[in-house]
Design an enzyme around this catalytic site. Structure first.
Site, short mmCIF file in Angstrom:
data_model
loop_
_atom_site.label_atom_id
_atom_site.label_comp_id
_atom_site.label_asym_id
_atom_site.label_seq_id
_atom_site.Cartn_x
_atom_site.Cartn_y
_atom_site.Cartn_z
N LYS A 112 0.85 -1.20 0.00
CA LYS A 112 0.00 0.00 0.00
C LYS A 112 0.88 1.23 0.00
CE LYS A 112 -3.81 1.93 2.81
NZ LYS A 112 -4.63 1.72 4.03
N SER B 120 -9.46 1.60 3.08
CA SER B 120 -8.57 2.37 2.21
C SER B 120 -7.49 1.52 1.53
CB SER B 120 -7.93 3.50 3.01
OG SER B 120 -7.07 2.98 4.00
N SER C 100 -9.57 -0.63 7.31
CA SER C 100 -9.04 -0.48 5.94
C SER C 100 -8.39 -1.71 5.33
CB SER C 100 -8.04 0.67 5.90
OG SER C 100 -8.75 1.86 5.81
N1 GLN Z 1 -12.92 4.07 6.81
C1 GLN Z 1 -12.11 4.41 7.95
C2 GLN Z 1 -11.65 5.84 7.84
O1 GLN Z 1 -11.92 6.45 6.83
C3 GLN Z 1 -10.96 3.48 8.08
C4 GLN Z 1 -9.74 3.92 7.41
C5 GLN Z 1 -8.53 3.07 7.72
O2 GLN Z 1 -8.62 2.03 8.37
N2 GLN Z 1 -7.37 3.59 7.30
O3 GLN Z 1 -11.06 6.37 8.75
#
Ligand code: GLN
Length: 449
Positions: free
Chosen positions: A44, A119, A143
């Site tokens: 990532k 994400s 994410s």
């Molecule tokens: N959807 C969550 C957020 O927007 C999780 C994001 C993540 O785990 N990086 O914060």
């Protein structure tokens, strides 16, 4: 590498591929006897890989190249695995679709009109498409697990601190951890064994002291959970799957889950506003060409470099931390955090594990207005608990409904990753994961090219 690029053309899971020469020389010098010899992986793009970009999906860092490897990446390389490139993500990890990336749009390999989740969406899509057997992601509030569910792959969020965060670009430091997206439980386990452990470069990292791997009783949620029909069906199938593999099921209620969302976003935004203060146009990152004064430089560089969702979170994070108001927001959120952990501790006095949906829907279409940014945040209610409590959780693919995969989350007490792997393996026997129709896994010629 050419075959990977070609296969990724319509999916766009990678932001950057390693150069042919670099990959070949790394493969030639890789540890051929290591536990991960011959495996390729994606990373990532908020995790550092030496000599490759580290964009975080943001215009702010679009041209930044990392001078070093993250600890997890270094350990993977030492174990013989070969990094083939960097995968797309929501800007700085903020989102649930990967459509918040400022640099590219990634499509779900199961249906190119759908999002891949986020994400860590690029990593999930790359594994589903069979480009790599595994990829690294980060999980701050779901994410790794949510895109794993959307793309029909495995997604592990380890116990907080067990995998070093050194080389991971910070979003919300007290919640996030480096996680694994993979094509099987076995690959997930092997990668976890390699990347776990205390690291001198990360003060919050800890050694993994394995908890008991035995599991007899699994808790599941009772009542109306607000799930879309496809997820509801998949949840039932998974419960039946657990029963048929000999597990005892008990039903529980978790009233704190709804409060968990408010606590998560308060803490995550507060930490984000502090962590992202470093992008000021001076040391690295985007620098506005128009600015006349130092103050303008900072203001304009941040205005031009950050996307809307990132700006929103910095503003709200600053708001909840402003002087005199900490008790009202931040301290309260921390109290809820403790209450969420206590609620799960209570469940684990009666059950060895809990199974929760990963997300209330399957993958949705790009631009779906019924799941706008606000609705997406509310939909994180099943995943944020593991981050607030520090406990491990893994999304496992259990079903394909109307052509789209649906995953369920297995969550256990801290250090009980092996317990999760064992139950995931049992589940895979009765509900074998389906291969994505667009997967090239069977055709990858050599693993390290
Ligand atoms: N959807 C969550 C957020 O927007 C999780 C994001 C993540 O785990 N990086 O914060």
């Amino acid at each position: 590498m050419t075959e990977l690029k070609e296969h990724d053309k319509d999916i766009n899971s990678f932001l950057e591929f390693a150069s042919e020469d670099a990959a070949a020389s790394v493969a030639a010098s890789a540890n051929q006897d290591g536990p991960l010899a011959g495996l390729t992986f994606g990373v990532k793009d908020n995790i550092a890989v030496e000599g490759m970009h580290l964009t975080c999906g943001s215009k702010m860092l679009k041209d930044f190249v990392s001078p070093y490897d993250a600890t997890a990446v270094r350990k993977l390389k030492e174990a013989g695995a070969v990094c083939v490139g960097k995968t797309n993500l929501d800007e700085f990890g903020m989102g649930s679709s990967t459509d918040n990336s400022a640099l590219a749009v990634t499509n779900n390999p199961w249906d190119l009109e759908c999002v891949c989740g986020g994400s860590s969406g690029g990593s999930a899509a790359a594994v589903a498409a069979g480009l790599v057997p595994f990829a690294l992601g980060t999980d701050t509030g779901g994410s790794v697990r949510q895109p794993a569910s959307f793309c029909g792959v495995y997604g592990l969020k380890p116990t907080y601190g067990v995998v070093s965060r050194f080389g991971l670009v910070a979003y919300a430091s007290s919640l996030e951890v480096c996680g694994i997206l993979a094509d099987s439980v076995d690959t997930t386990r092997k990668v976890f064994e390699v990347i776990k452990g205390k690291d001198g470069s990360d003060q919050t990292s800890i050694d993994h002291i394995p908890a008991s791997a035995d599991a007899e009783t699994v808790a599941v949620l009772a009542g109306d959970l607000g799930l879309k029909p496809e997820v509801e069906t998949a949840y039932k199938k998974a419960v039946d799957g657990l029963k048929s593999s000999g597990m005892k099921i008990i039903e529980v209620e978790l009233p704190m889950l709804d409060y968990g969302i408010a606590a998560y976003y308060t803490i995550a935004m507060a930490e984000a506003s502090a962590n992202l203060a470093r992008y000021n146009g001076v040391r690295y990152g985007h620098r506005s060409a128009e600015a006349g004064s130092f103050e303008d430089l900072m203001r304009m560089s941040r205005d031009e470099g950050f996307g809307d969702e990132v700006k929103l979170r910095i503003l709200l994070g600053t708001y909840v931390l402003r002087s005199g108001f900490q008790d009202q927001y931040y301290t309260r959120a921390q109290k809820i955090r403790t209450a969420v952990r206590n609620e799960f501790d209570g469940v684990f006095t009666k059950a060895d594990m809990i199974m929760l949906p990963a997300f209330p829907t399957a993958a949705f279409k790009h631009g779906d207005q019924s799941l706008d940014q606000f609705q997406q945040k509310l939909a994180d209610k099943f995943t944020v608990a593991a981050n607030l409590s520090g406990m491990p959780a893994m999304s496992v693919p259990v079903s394909v409904e109307n052509g789209l995969p649906v995953g369920m989350q297995l969550m256990a007490p801290v250090f009980a990753e092996e317990r999760i792997f064992k139950v995931a393996e049992k589940l895979a026997e009765v509900l074998p994961p389906a291969a994505c129709p667009l997967s090239m896994a069977g055709q990858r010629t050599t693993e390290a090219k």
